[in-house]
Design a protein around this motif. Structure first.
Motif, PDB file in Angstrom:
ATOM      1  N   ARG A   1       1.044  -1.071   0.098  1.00  0.00           N
ATOM      2  CA  ARG A   1       0.337  -0.354  -0.059  1.00  0.00           C
ATOM      3  C   ARG A   1       0.780   1.299  -0.193  1.00  0.00           C
ATOM      4  NH1 ARG A   1       0.519  -0.622   5.893  1.00  0.00           N
ATOM      5  NH2 ARG A   1       0.203   1.120   6.958  1.00  0.00           N
ATOM      6  N   LYS A   2       2.403   1.261   0.423  1.00  0.00           N
ATOM      7  CA  LYS A   2       2.513   2.673   0.542  1.00  0.00           C
ATOM      8  C   LYS A   2       3.521   2.538  -0.835  1.00  0.00           C
ATOM      9  CE  LYS A   2       4.239   2.156   5.353  1.00  0.00           C
ATOM     10  NZ  LYS A   2       5.892   1.603   6.306  1.00  0.00           N
ATOM     11  N   THR A   3       3.733   3.860  -1.351  1.00  0.00           N
ATOM     12  CA  THR A   3       4.141   3.768  -2.844  1.00  0.00           C
ATOM     13  C   THR A   3       5.402   3.340  -2.976  1.00  0.00           C
ATOM     14  OG1 THR A   3       4.177   6.273  -2.244  1.00  0.00           O
ATOM     15  CG2 THR A   3       1.777   5.364  -3.398  1.00  0.00           C
ATOM     16  N   PRO A   4       5.630   3.304  -4.265  1.00  0.00           N
ATOM     17  CA  PRO A   4       7.114   2.801  -4.509  1.00  0.00           C
ATOM     18  C   PRO A   4       8.130   4.067  -5.001  1.00  0.00           C
ATOM     19  CG  PRO A   4       6.158   2.509  -6.258  1.00  0.00           C
ATOM     20  CD  PRO A   4       4.955   3.426  -5.799  1.00  0.00           C
ATOM     21  N   ILE A   5       9.503   4.266  -4.226  1.00  0.00           N
ATOM     22  CA  ILE A   5       9.877   5.323  -3.966  1.00  0.00           C
ATOM     23  C   ILE A   5      10.234   6.193  -4.723  1.00  0.00           C
ATOM     24  CG2 ILE A   5      10.740   3.946  -2.155  1.00  0.00           C
ATOM     25  CD1 ILE A   5      13.217   3.859  -4.758  1.00  0.00           C
ATOM     26  N   ALA A   6      10.569   8.240  -5.017  1.00  0.00           N
ATOM     27  CA  ALA A   6      10.262   8.509  -5.930  1.00  0.00           C
ATOM     28  C   ALA A   6      11.695   8.045  -7.141  1.00  0.00           C
ATOM     29  CB  ALA A   6      11.061  10.132  -5.596  1.00  0.00           C
ATOM     30  N   ARG A   7      11.164   8.780  -8.662  1.00  0.00           N
ATOM     31  CA  ARG A   7      12.558   8.115  -9.359  1.00  0.00           C
ATOM     32  C   ARG A   7      13.798   8.400  -9.329  1.00  0.00           C
ATOM     33  NH1 ARG A   7      11.688   9.256 -15.501  1.00  0.00           N
ATOM     34  NH2 ARG A   7      13.138   8.921 -16.428  1.00  0.00           N
ATOM     35  N   ASN A   8      13.915  10.133  -8.502  1.00  0.00           N
ATOM     36  CA  ASN A   8      15.203  10.222  -8.160  1.00  0.00           C
ATOM     37  C   ASN A   8      15.961  10.036  -7.339  1.00  0.00           C
ATOM     38  OD1 ASN A   8      14.052  11.237  -6.108  1.00  0.00           O
ATOM     39  ND2 ASN A   8      14.325  13.765  -6.556  1.00  0.00           N
ATOM     40  N   GLU A   9      15.458   8.717  -6.615  1.00  0.00           N
ATOM     41  CA  GLU A   9      16.209   7.303  -5.710  1.00  0.00           C
ATOM     42  C   GLU A   9      16.386   6.465  -6.242  1.00  0.00           C
ATOM     43  OE1 GLU A   9      12.626   7.961  -2.541  1.00  0.00           O
ATOM     44  OE2 GLU A   9      14.184   8.382  -1.543  1.00  0.00           O
ATOM     45  N   LEU A  10      16.101   6.611  -7.968  1.00  0.00           N
ATOM     46  CA  LEU A  10      16.183   4.657  -8.821  1.00  0.00           C
ATOM     47  C   LEU A  10      17.840   5.550  -8.565  1.00  0.00           C
ATOM     48  CD1 LEU A  10      13.473   3.708 -10.213  1.00  0.00           C
ATOM     49  CD2 LEU A  10      14.771   2.893  -7.983  1.00  0.00           C
ATOM     50  N   ALA A  11      18.277   6.441  -8.674  1.00  0.00           N
ATOM     51  CA  ALA A  11      20.135   6.988  -9.405  1.00  0.00           C
ATOM     52  C   ALA A  11      21.219   6.055  -8.894  1.00  0.00           C
ATOM     53  CB  ALA A  11      20.375   8.930  -9.263  1.00  0.00           C
ATOM     54  N   ILE A  12      21.366   6.050  -8.364  1.00  0.00           N
ATOM     55  CA  ILE A  12      22.436   5.563  -7.588  1.00  0.00           C
ATOM     56  C   ILE A  12      22.426   3.942  -7.985  1.00  0.00           C
ATOM     57  CG2 ILE A  12      22.792   7.314  -5.248  1.00  0.00           C
ATOM     58  CD1 ILE A  12      21.457   4.217  -4.028  1.00  0.00           C
ATOM     59  N   GLN A  13      21.096   4.068  -8.268  1.00  0.00           N
ATOM     60  CA  GLN A  13      20.687   2.429  -8.645  1.00  0.00           C
ATOM     61  C   GLN A  13      20.751   2.150 -10.220  1.00  0.00           C
ATOM     62  OE1 GLN A  13      17.704   0.811  -6.394  1.00  0.00           O
ATOM     63  NE2 GLN A  13      17.838   2.587  -5.000  1.00  0.00           N
ATOM     64  N   GLY A  14      20.570  -0.122 -11.137  1.00  0.00           N
ATOM     65  CA  GLY A  14      20.856  -0.170 -11.639  1.00  0.00           C
ATOM     66  C   GLY A  14      22.480   0.180 -12.915  1.00  0.00           C
ATOM     67  N   GLN A  15      22.581   0.730 -12.194  1.00  0.00           N
ATOM     68  CA  GLN A  15      24.069   0.683 -13.099  1.00  0.00           C
ATOM     69  C   GLN A  15      24.839   0.120 -12.630  1.00  0.00           C
ATOM     70  OE1 GLN A  15      25.518   4.389 -11.221  1.00  0.00           O
ATOM     71  NE2 GLN A  15      24.050   5.558 -11.428  1.00  0.00           N
ATOM     72  N   LYS A  16      26.099  -0.582 -13.886  1.00  0.00           N
ATOM     73  CA  LYS A  16      26.806  -1.095 -13.125  1.00  0.00           C
ATOM     74  C   LYS A  16      27.930  -0.926 -12.035  1.00  0.00           C
ATOM     75  CE  LYS A  16      27.416  -1.687 -18.113  1.00  0.00           C
ATOM     76  NZ  LYS A  16      28.763  -2.371 -19.484  1.00  0.00           N
ATOM     77  N   ASN A  17      28.212  -2.291 -11.755  1.00  0.00           N
ATOM     78  CA  ASN A  17      28.370  -1.688 -10.364  1.00  0.00           C
ATOM     79  C   ASN A  17      29.492  -2.985  -9.858  1.00  0.00           C
ATOM     80  OD1 ASN A  17      28.588  -2.598  -7.490  1.00  0.00           O
ATOM     81  ND2 ASN A  17      27.264  -0.639  -6.984  1.00  0.00           N
ATOM     82  N   GLU A  18      30.892  -2.625  -9.575  1.00  0.00           N
ATOM     83  CA  GLU A  18      31.693  -3.871  -9.419  1.00  0.00           C
ATOM     84  C   GLU A  18      31.115  -4.888  -8.575  1.00  0.00           C
ATOM     85  OE1 GLU A  18      33.758  -1.566  -5.637  1.00  0.00           O
ATOM     86  OE2 GLU A  18      34.903  -2.032  -7.326  1.00  0.00           O
ATOM     87  N   ARG A  19      31.913  -6.171  -8.699  1.00  0.00           N
ATOM     88  CA  ARG A  19      31.733  -7.572  -8.323  1.00  0.00           C
ATOM     89  C   ARG A  19      29.828  -7.983  -8.935  1.00  0.00           C
ATOM     90  NH1 ARG A  19      35.468  -6.327  -2.541  1.00  0.00           N
ATOM     91  NH2 ARG A  19      36.994  -6.491  -3.830  1.00  0.00           N
ATOM     92  N   SER A  20      29.779  -7.174  -9.580  1.00  0.00           N
ATOM     93  CA  SER A  20      27.504  -7.750  -9.318  1.00  0.00           C
ATOM     94  C   SER A  20      27.594  -8.961  -9.649  1.00  0.00           C
ATOM     95  CB  SER A  20      26.899  -6.803 -10.462  1.00  0.00           C
ATOM     96  OG  SER A  20      26.772  -5.469 -10.284  1.00  0.00           O
ATOM     97  N   VAL A  21      28.577  -9.425 -10.477  1.00  0.00           N
ATOM     98  CA  VAL A  21      28.664 -11.116 -10.933  1.00  0.00           C
ATOM     99  C   VAL A  21      28.889 -11.587  -9.475  1.00  0.00           C
ATOM    100  CG1 VAL A  21      30.100 -12.506 -12.431  1.00  0.00           C
ATOM    101  CG2 VAL A  21      29.121 -10.709 -13.009  1.00  0.00           C
ATOM    102  N   LEU A  22      29.668 -10.795  -9.060  1.00  0.00           N
ATOM    103  CA  LEU A  22      30.057 -11.797  -8.149  1.00  0.00           C
ATOM    104  C   LEU A  22      28.948 -12.257  -6.682  1.00  0.00           C
ATOM    105  CD1 LEU A  22      33.476 -11.115  -6.495  1.00  0.00           C
ATOM    106  CD2 LEU A  22      33.097 -12.792  -7.627  1.00  0.00           C
TER     107      LEU A  22
END
Length: 955
Positions: free
Chosen positions: A438-459
């Motif tokens: 029931r709580k709305t998803p977080i605002a779009r700008n809060e996704l800025a730090i995510q969805g990017q290529k991150n070191e050790r994602s494969v690990l």
């Protein structure tokens, strides 16, 4: 003259401590008066149990003392009734002493105190002689309620060092007594050790002493009260500090303060319950996928093409597409709802449609949960809540399966006819999703730090794959690892019930470590401990192996928190999409080690469960390495800024605590009674059967254990061998049909070679005590392993050996030849009467048949003269008088009939084969030796005597 106070005259003033002393005096009087009277009047009767009497047993148990005889029973009931008044007053005064504004714990403890007092009256006045079930229900409820009462009293103790010290000692003594109490009860009930019940009785009486003494300590606190009631010291006004206050003040600013130092909120509690049920729905859907996929290769006897549905878990790969990621994150409620298709699948009676529904549900559930974690990654408090809900959902799934004897009542293979509660489960899931999202998803700008290529994602993805596989394959059922270490009779290790509760307890401990000591959970030190647990589980049996299982269970739950938290902060397509792909690979790997004879490349990993476990721990190690990266540590520091919101942890831990109490209650209620009676005891008849149950899935893809129970009971089978019975794998739902059958039919059970022995399973159920059993893996150089059980049964006082055996496949003639020679020598080595319940894959009178039925084995075919229409199932015997033989059709339960033989114990078979094999008419057979009439003609529910259309009887 009565004393006077500013509020008026006091007519009578009694110190509150006398409530405690009165309660103590009458409680002890109730028990010990009954003990004295019982020993004086009925000593030999009250020390006797179902196995032994005096002098082997020489001290009575509490239940035998207070409930079995007059007048001691009356003494006890009179004084315990008098005790009830002071008991309720004690609970009330304790609440007045400890109540504080905005604090829920004192109210909860008071409720437990009242409930505990009521249930005490229940098991007191409804004895096991009156109604065994209700006596047990009241007793287990009393014991369960004692846990929160005791711990609550310790937490709420006023700052009185002497009282606190006594409470700690007595509580420790009480809980410490439980372990030897259970041990000696098992020694008595399971192993039938003479004198064990006397030792058990001493520990049982000790529990009474400690329990009453713990409440007696309140006398030291109740001096603050005088009854009318006047509070003469002000302690009840919440002004004086309690032990809990001192601890919280010391821990101020630390997690414990934020967890347990806040006011209770029903809204937040309901949120936690909804989140956890949502997690339970996920695990119920995921664990059902393997079963509905397995149905198709099972009935096709080979690769069917439907196996591709195991890949529905890799849906988080779609989160790598930005537009899809935003769509899912902004519509989490919708995607969670679509995930419930797996719970609604039971409405589809067509197996293919049900598979599609479950596959769609798994696809959406994996996608929505990965998106949920991803969307909360920048808010550590909410992320932790989601991970807690998901992991506690696994615990809830294990508890439900523990209660339902390894079946989940909301699975797609369940419906009303076989004990399912699918409709209720689905409705609750809908309500849970509505509340949880029931709580709305977080605002779009809060996704800025995510969805990017991150070191050790494969690990991170490798770690997620190993973790999810470990949780699913080992912890989705509380009995899985117990059956890994099972080695037969006499029992030398844990059994599924009650010890499944220990697995669930270890899971809870691990989760608490992960929540409160996340740095420890992500450490290499704890990883090393987890590896030791995995090694012990893989290489050891009985209790030693189970200790490793408990260590591993705790570690897996603990490491779940940091590994999922770390993965959520990385690319979701890599961490979860790739993670589920690795999970799928591991799931196939752990099936290939036993299915090597039927899959491409299978011989390369034949019987390499050790490789599976090593791979699993190495993958988790990759996740630990990724979680320990500098960025993860930095994120961990950020979490400290959110400590004020961590009170929400308390609600998840409360639910976890309730699940533990349920597990303890279920363990008590499921404890084997071992009072089983054969169907024709007076006639000394042993009815034996053999049945290949095809992994407990019927022709229409419904779980078949209830239908199996009914036919076994109606055929009055005392001893039955079950083949293709090992269901403790992901593809089979991590189930154990033998638990349900044994408990519902009242039979001893030997599961046979465990899931780590790489067979399709052989199990033995018996109305007669299993004195000893040995598991064999017969020579199988090419094909699948052939399991066998060699068991000695105590049948009406005579030792009889029973062999349960499944030979190799038709495609492997050399395997079957070697196996026939091995088993023939094994059967010939026993000097006792013997029965073989088997799957031989041969024609009567041909080939290996003449090795099984030979001078070496000494075995005879149950009907060598006339029944030539056999290929798979055979019953052989020696040293017994065979009186009857029947073949019963399977209906739609499986693909194999039931064969049943009747034997008269205590009489030898005729030496002359012609006499031995001569048929006689049913009217020449005593009533107690006959097969049930209900299966003649068209029979019932598709079961009838077939092939020769009636049972055969012999002289």
């Amino acid at each position: 003259m009565a004393p006077k106070f500013k509020d008026g005259d006091v007519v009578l003033a009694i110190s509150g401590k006398w409530v405690s002393w009165t309660h103590t005096a009458f409680a002890y009087t109730a028990f010990f008066s009954a003990l004295i009277v019982g020993i004086s009047l009925h000593y030999h009767k009250i020390v006797e149990n179902e196995y032994y009497g005096y002098p082997d047993e020489w001290f009575p148990s509490v239940s035998a003392t207070i409930g079995d005889r007059y007048p001691e029973r009356s003494f006890f009931m009179i004084f315990i009734a008098i005790t009830s008044g002071p008991r309720f007053a004690l609970v009330g005064l304790w609440y007045l002493l400890t109540a504080r504004p905005n604090s829920m714990l004192p109210k909860f403890v008071a409720i437990m105190g009242v409930f505990r007092s009521l249930t005490c009256g229940g098991w007191t006045y409804v004895t096991s002689t009156d109604n065994h079930d209700w006596h047990d229900i009241f007793m287990i409820s009393y014991l369960v309620a004692t846990v929160p009462w005791t711990l609550g009293c310790l937490a709420l103790s006023p700052n009185n060092p002497q009282a606190v010290k006594y409470r700690k000692y007595l509580a420790g003594a009480f809980f410490g007594t439980l372990l030897p109490l259970i041990y000696f009860f098992i020694q008595h009930k399971v192993h039938k050790v003479a004198g064990a019940y006397t030792t058990y009785a001493f520990f049982e009486w000790s529990l009474i002493l400690f329990d009453v003494a713990f409440d007696a300590v309140t006398a030291l606190d109740f001096t603050t009260f005088e009854l009318i009631v006047k509070d003469v010291k002000g302690s009840s006004k919440g002004n004086s500090k309690m032990v809990a206050d001192a601890v919280l003040e010391k821990e101020k600013g630390k997690p414990i303060d934020q967890v347990f130092g806040q006011a209770f909120s029903w809204s937040e509690a309901i949120d936690a319950i909804a989140d956890i049920y949502n997690g339970f729905a996920f695990w119920s859907t995921l664990t059902s996928l393997g079963i509905v996929v397995w149905y198709f290769p099972l009935w096709h006897m080979g690769i069917s093409g439907y196996e591709v549905f195991i890949m529905t878990t890799i849906s988080p790969f779609l989160l790598g597409i930005r537009s899809v990621r935003l769509l899912v994150v902004r519509n989490l409620r919708l995607f969670h709802f679509m995930g419930l298709a797996g719970l609604f699948a039971y409405q589809a009676h067509n197996p293919v449609l049900r598979l599609f529904a479950v596959g769609f549900g798994v696809f959406m559930s994996c996608l929505s949960w990965a998106a949920t974690w991803y969307s909360e990654a920048s808010q550590p408090v909410r992320l932790e809540s989601r991970i807690s809900a998901w992991t506690i959902g696994l615990v809830a799934s294990s508890v439900i399966k523990f209660a339902c004897r390894t079946s989940n009542p909301v699975w797609a293979v369940s419906h009303a006819e076989n004990g399912g509660y699918n409709g209720l489960g689905f409705i609750l899931a809908v309500l849970a999703v509505l509340r949880s999202t029931r709580k709305t998803p977080i605002a779009r700008n809060e996704l800025a730090i995510q969805g990017q290529k991150n070191e050790r994602s494969v690990l991170a993805g490798l770690g997620i794959g190993g973790l999810f596989f470990a949780l699913h394959s080992l912890l989705s059922d509380s009995s899985t690892m117990i059956l890994w270490v099972w080695e037969g009779y006499p029992i030398r290790g844990p059994i599924s019930a009650p010890h499944g509760a220990l697995t669930i307890f270890a899971m809870a401990i691990g989760l608490i470590v992960g929540l409160f000591q996340e740095s420890l959970a992500r450490s290499w030190t704890l990883y090393g401990v987890g590896c030791i647990g995995a090694a012990l589980l893989t290489t050891s049996s009985n209790w030693r192996g189970f200790y490793g299982a408990l260590i591993l269970a705790a570690y897996l739950m603990a490491v779940s928190i940091p590994l999922i938290s770390s993965a959520a902060k990385k690319s979701p397509a890599t961490s979860f999409g790739f993670g589920y792909l690795v999970y799928n690979f591991m799931a196939l790997f752990h099936v290939w080690v036993v299915a090597y004879a039927f899959v491409p490349g299978g011989p390369l990993v034949r019987e390499r469960t050790d490789w599976v476990m090593i791979s699993m721990m190495l993958l988790i190690g990759c996740g630990v390495f990724a979680a320990a990266s500098p960025s993860a540590v930095a994120q961990r520091k950020r979490v400290n800024t959110y400590l004020n919101g961590r009170r929400q942890r308390s609600y998840y831990i409360y639910v976890l605590g309730v699940l533990q109490l349920l597990a303890v209650a279920i363990a008590y209620l499921r404890f084997p009674t071992y009072d089983y009676v054969p169907y024709h005891k007076d006639d000394k008849i042993l009815t034996a059967g053999i049945w290949t149950i095809h992994f407990s899935l019927d022709n229409d893809m419904w779980s078949s254990e209830r239908r199996m129970r009914d036919i076994i009971k109606e055929l009055e089978i005392d001893v039955i061998g079950l083949l293709e019975s090992d269901l403790q794998r992901i593809i089979m739902g991590n189930r154990d049909t033998t638990q349900f059958l044994a408990e519902d039919l009242g039979m001893y059970v030997d599961y046979g070679p465990g899931p780590n022995k790489h067979t399709w399973g052989a199990a033995l159920l018996s109305k007669f005590p299993i004195v000893n059993s040995t598991h064999h893996l017969l020579p199988s150089p090419v094909g699948e392993l052939a399991p066998a059980i060699e068991a000695t049964l105590d049948v009406y006082g005579e030792m009889i050996d029973v062999f349960v055996f499944h030979s190799g496949q038709e495609e492997d003639p050399e395997d079957r030849r070697l196996q026939s020679e091995y088993l023939s020598k094994l059967m010939g080595a026993t000097p006792r009467p013997a029965i073989l319940l088997s799957y031989l894959v041969t024609n009567p009178g041909e080939g290996n048949y003449n090795t099984y039925v030979s001078e070496t084995s000494g075995m005879h075919d149950i009907d060598p003269a006339d029944d030539w229409d056999r290929w798979c199932e055979y019953i052989l015997y020696k040293g017994l008088k065979r009186t009857g033989y029947a073949r019963v059709s399977r209906s739609t339960i499986t693909d194999t009939e039931i064969q049943v033989g009747k034997f008269l114990v205590g009489e030898k078979e005729p030496e002359d084969a012609a006499v031995r094999n001569k048929h006689i008419s049913e009217d020449q057979v005593p009533e107690g030796r006959r097969f049930p009439q209900m299966f003649r003609g068209e029979g019932v529910r598709g079961h009838q005597y077939h092939v020769f259309d009636e049972p055969w009887y012999y002289e």
